[in-house]
Design an enzyme around this catalytic site. Structure first.
Site, PDB file in Angstrom:
ATOM      1  N   ASP A   1     -25.397 -15.684 -19.307  1.00 42.08           N
ATOM      2  CA  ASP A   1     -25.966 -16.551 -18.269  1.00 42.08           C
ATOM      3  C   ASP A   1     -25.455 -16.143 -16.887  1.00 42.08           C
ATOM      4  OD1 ASP A   1     -26.948 -18.610 -16.711  1.00 42.08           O
ATOM      5  OD2 ASP A   1     -26.228 -20.211 -18.018  1.00 42.08           O
TER       6      ASP A   1
ATOM      7  N   SER B   1     -28.755 -27.582 -17.325  1.00 36.54           N
ATOM      8  CA  SER B   1     -28.692 -27.114 -15.947  1.00 36.54           C
ATOM      9  C   SER B   1     -28.603 -28.289 -14.966  1.00 36.54           C
ATOM     10  CB  SER B   1     -29.897 -26.205 -15.667  1.00 36.54           C
ATOM     11  OG  SER B   1     -29.689 -25.403 -14.532  1.00 36.54           O
TER      12      SER B   1
ATOM     13  N   HIS C   1     -29.507 -18.474 -19.940  1.00 34.67           N
ATOM     14  CA  HIS C   1     -29.479 -19.809 -19.352  1.00 34.67           C
ATOM     15  C   HIS C   1     -30.322 -20.837 -20.117  1.00 34.67           C
ATOM     16  CE1 HIS C   1     -28.434 -22.545 -16.154  1.00 34.67           C
ATOM     17  NE2 HIS C   1     -29.689 -22.817 -15.894  1.00 34.67           N
TER      18      HIS C   1
END
Length: 245
Positions: free
Chosen positions: A199, A74, A227
């Site tokens: 996600d 991320s 995610h």
């Protein structure tokens, strides 16, 4: 010299999220595996200059040996891209996990809706703990193990000090504003990606766009992951990482 594989976490989290993966990778890949806290998260200090993607990346770069492999989840993926571009001697390979060079939705890009990030920032000022809790829930959304994933993430988060409020706020600004698509498209180091089909923060359409930006980008998409695939689908994630590290 033994190569290093360095794991970089995402927004609101700390290096504790990697503890299981770090142990499992250590025995099956060549090189030393370690994880780092991003500046202002976990036990890491804040930058002396104003907090930004560049100042945070500079502090991480100082801790890296030359020719490190960076695995960024991320927000950690953006840090990895910055270091690979501006400190190229430090990075021989980048692996993005549920990460993208541009997180915000725009006319020609699929991403997180701008109002969602702006709402998060407003809520952060009122109640940071509750905001992070909501973010954890979004990260696991769609996963078969959503409740267990959130519980595990929350437990790891509590094993380190609370994140610095400026790091949290500026981290959301980075996700909203920092566009590294040009960097991604011209990166000279090999780059790989692991994604979850479910996600909501990195939509499937953005993966297609990333492949169009960089024809050398090699990806795997886990059909039932969200995610945090390295938590919800550890075996599949480990197999992918073993194949590219």
């Amino acid at each position: 010299m033994q190569k290093e594989i360095v794991l970089l976490h995402g927004w609101g989290m700390n290096r504790q999220v990697w503890q299981l993966l770090e142990q499992e990778l250590q025995g099956v890949v060549e090189g030393q595996v370690k994880s780092l806290d991003l500046p202002g998260f976990g036990h890491a200090q804040m930058p002396e200059q104003p907090y930004s993607l560049a100042s945070a990346a500079a502090l991480i770069a100082e801790q890296l040996a030359d020719n490190s492999t960076l695995v960024g989840w991320s927000l950690g993926g953006l840090i990895a891209l910055h270091i690979a571009k501006y400190y190229p001697q430090k990075v021989n390979k980048v692996v993005l996990i549920a990460s993208t060079p541009f997180f915000a939705e725009s006319d020609n890009w699929s991403g997180i809706k701008v109002e969602v990030l702006e709402n998060f920032k407003a809520q952060l000022l009122e109640n940071s703990a509750k905001t992070i809790e909501r973010f954890l829930a979004i990260q696991a959304m769609g996963s078969e193990h959503a409740k267990q994933d959130v519980k595990q993430l929350r437990a790891w988060l509590l094993e380190a000090p609370e994140a610095n409020s400026e790091a949290l706020s500026t981290g959301l600004d980075i996700l909203l504003n920092d566009d590294y698509r040009d960097v991604f498209s011209t990166l000279e180091q090999p780059i790989y990606g692991l994604f979850g089909k479910l996600d909501s923060l990195v939509p499937r359409r953005s993966i297609t766009k990333m492949k169009a930006l960089n024809s050398n980008f090699q990806v795997e998409v886990l059909s039932k992951a969200s995610h945090a695939p390295f938590i919800s689908h550890r075996t599949e994630s480990l197999n992918f990482l073993k194949s590219v590290l």
